[in-house]
Design a protein around this motif. Structure first.
Motif, PDB file in Angstrom:
ATOM      1  N   HIS A 111       0.830  -1.210   0.000  1.00  0.00           N
ATOM      2  CA  HIS A 111       0.000   0.000   0.000  1.00  0.00           C
ATOM      3  C   HIS A 111       0.860   1.253   0.000  1.00  0.00           C
ATOM      4  O   HIS A 111       0.528   2.244  -0.647  1.00  0.00           O
ATOM      5  N   ASP A 112       1.960   1.229   0.710  1.00  0.00           N
ATOM      6  CA  ASP A 112       2.858   2.382   0.801  1.00  0.00           C
ATOM      7  C   ASP A 112       4.274   1.863   0.589  1.00  0.00           C
ATOM      8  O   ASP A 112       4.875   1.277   1.486  1.00  0.00           O
ATOM      9  N   HIS A 113       4.813   2.070  -0.610  1.00  0.00           N
ATOM     10  CA  HIS A 113       6.108   1.494  -0.950  1.00  0.00           C
ATOM     11  C   HIS A 113       7.234   2.034  -0.071  1.00  0.00           C
ATOM     12  O   HIS A 113       8.153   1.296   0.299  1.00  0.00           O
ATOM     13  N   ARG A 114       7.186   3.317   0.275  1.00  0.00           N
ATOM     14  CA  ARG A 114       8.241   3.897   1.105  1.00  0.00           C
ATOM     15  C   ARG A 114       8.205   3.308   2.516  1.00  0.00           C
ATOM     16  O   ARG A 114       9.239   2.958   3.073  1.00  0.00           O
ATOM     17  N   ALA A 115       7.004   3.180   3.058  1.00  0.00           N
ATOM     18  CA  ALA A 115       6.877   2.605   4.394  1.00  0.00           C
ATOM     19  C   ALA A 115       7.335   1.149   4.390  1.00  0.00           C
ATOM     20  O   ALA A 115       7.979   0.685   5.337  1.00  0.00           O
ATOM     21  N   PHE A 116       7.005   0.417   3.319  1.00  0.00           N
ATOM     22  CA  PHE A 116       7.445  -0.972   3.215  1.00  0.00           C
ATOM     23  C   PHE A 116       8.964  -1.055   3.156  1.00  0.00           C
ATOM     24  O   PHE A 116       9.580  -1.921   3.788  1.00  0.00           O
ATOM     25  N   ALA A 117       9.594  -0.133   2.400  1.00  0.00           N
ATOM     26  CA  ALA A 117      11.057  -0.123   2.291  1.00  0.00           C
ATOM     27  C   ALA A 117      11.695   0.184   3.651  1.00  0.00           C
ATOM     28  O   ALA A 117      12.692  -0.439   4.030  1.00  0.00           O
ATOM     29  N   LEU A 118      11.124   1.131   4.384  1.00  0.00           N
ATOM     30  CA  LEU A 118      11.650   1.474   5.708  1.00  0.00           C
ATOM     31  C   LEU A 118      11.497   0.303   6.677  1.00  0.00           C
ATOM     32  O   LEU A 118      12.401   0.004   7.461  1.00  0.00           O
ATOM     33  N   ALA A 119      10.331  -0.372   6.612  1.00  0.00           N
ATOM     34  CA  ALA A 119      10.109  -1.536   7.467  1.00  0.00           C
ATOM     35  C   ALA A 119      11.079  -2.661   7.117  1.00  0.00           C
ATOM     36  O   ALA A 119      11.592  -3.363   8.002  1.00  0.00           O
ATOM     37  N   SER A 120      11.352  -2.833   5.822  1.00  0.00           N
ATOM     38  CA  SER A 120      12.303  -3.857   5.386  1.00  0.00           C
ATOM     39  C   SER A 120      13.717  -3.524   5.862  1.00  0.00           C
ATOM     40  O   SER A 120      14.480  -4.416   6.257  1.00  0.00           O
ATOM     41  N   MET A 121      14.079  -2.237   5.838  1.00  0.00           N
ATOM     42  CA  MET A 121      15.376  -1.802   6.350  1.00  0.00           C
ATOM     43  C   MET A 121      15.491  -2.125   7.845  1.00  0.00           C
ATOM     44  O   MET A 121      16.520  -2.621   8.311  1.00  0.00           O
TER      45      MET A 121
END
Length: 289
Positions: free
Chosen positions: A141-151
């Motif tokens: 839903h939110d690619h940036r939030a997903f990337a931050l969570a993955s980090m």
């Protein structure tokens, strides 16, 4: 012994979401986590003195201190940034999905082998963790939030592996003291960087602590005690990937608390996938028996 460390990890998992829940919605989350980190330094120092341990570390432990401190800093920043953009019950499961990174690294670099029963259990845990956050119309839903969570997830994998090795060489309290002595200024530096446009950027850290001192201290105490159980499990010989997988029991706890206290939606959908996580944890437990 296997049952004992699994029980310790489950107790830790039940209390771990309280920190993020208590600090969800604060105006300056990084500043609050600087306060949490400082609380860990103080508690580790007191814990070391009470237990009669020497506040020093063997030379070979220091690389693990550095790796853990860096991993924790990445984990904290990624977690806070992701939760700033989305719901606790959506991104917390991604953040806690470190077993896949741990298994991959352990297999490729450390020659660690896992039974098929364990791998199936970890796969079920990760599937449930990912599907909990699936929204209608798309997985991300939110690619940036997903990337931050993955980090944050990768940071968690790094410090989990490092901590597991360190606990073969030293005791938890002095290790946590020096690790968080490094983490605290790193987080404070990130907060100052966020406020770099101000004439006194480090004042943002002070103002952040002042906004919720009781919540910060509570979060610090609860999370410190929670992680002591994890380090004790590592001392008992538990392996990083299986510990991280069993810690996913914190996901159903976070989903339930977020629905009840934060009024987040889609509780039944998420608790259904949380049941798959529970099944995966059961398989991991049976494979260790």
């Amino acid at each position: 012994m296997e049952t004992y460390w699994i029980a310790l990890v489950l107790v830790s998992a039940a209390t771990h979401p309280l920190r993020d829940l208590v600090l969800k919605g604060v105006a300056h989350p990084v500043s609050c986590y600087v306060g949490v980190s400082l609380t860990w330094v103080i508690m580790a120092a007191v814990h070391t003195l009470v237990m009669g341990h020497d506040l020093s570390l063997p030379y070979e432990v220091w690389p693990f201190v550095a790796i853990s401190a860096l991993g924790l800093t990445i984990y904290y920043y990624g977690t806070l940034s992701a939760l700033r953009r989305g719901n606790l019950s959506v991104y917390y499961p991604i953040i806690r999905s470190s077993p896949i990174a741990i298994v991959a690294f352990s297999w490729l670099a450390l020659d660690q082998h896992y039974s098929w029963f364990t791998l199936v259990g970890i796969a079920l845990v990760l599937l449930g963790s990912l599907m909990i956050q699936k929204l209608p119309g798309g997985l991300l839903h939110d690619h940036r939030a997903f990337a931050l969570a993955s980090m944050a997830m990768l940071g968690s994998a790094a410090y989990s592996l490092s901590d597991a090795h360190a606990m073969k060489l030293t005791n938890p309290a002095p290790f946590l003291f020096f690790t968080y002595t490094l983490v605290t200024p790193l987080l404070a530096g990130i907060r100052a960087w966020e406020d770099r446009h101000l004439s006194a950027p480090f004042m943002g850290v002070v103002r952040g602590w002042a906004q919720a001192p009781v919540r910060i201290e509570f979060a610090g105490i609860v999370s410190y005690l929670s992680y002591l159980f994890i380090l004790t499990a590592f001392q008992l010989g538990a392996e990083a990937a299986t510990v991280s997988a069993v810690r996913q029991a914190s996901i159903p706890v976070s989903v339930t608390l977020a629905a009840i206290i934060l009024k987040e939606s889609r509780f039944l959908h998420r608790i259904g996938w949380a049941s798959l996580i529970a099944l995966g944890i059961l398989l991991i437990t049976l494979s260790r028996g």
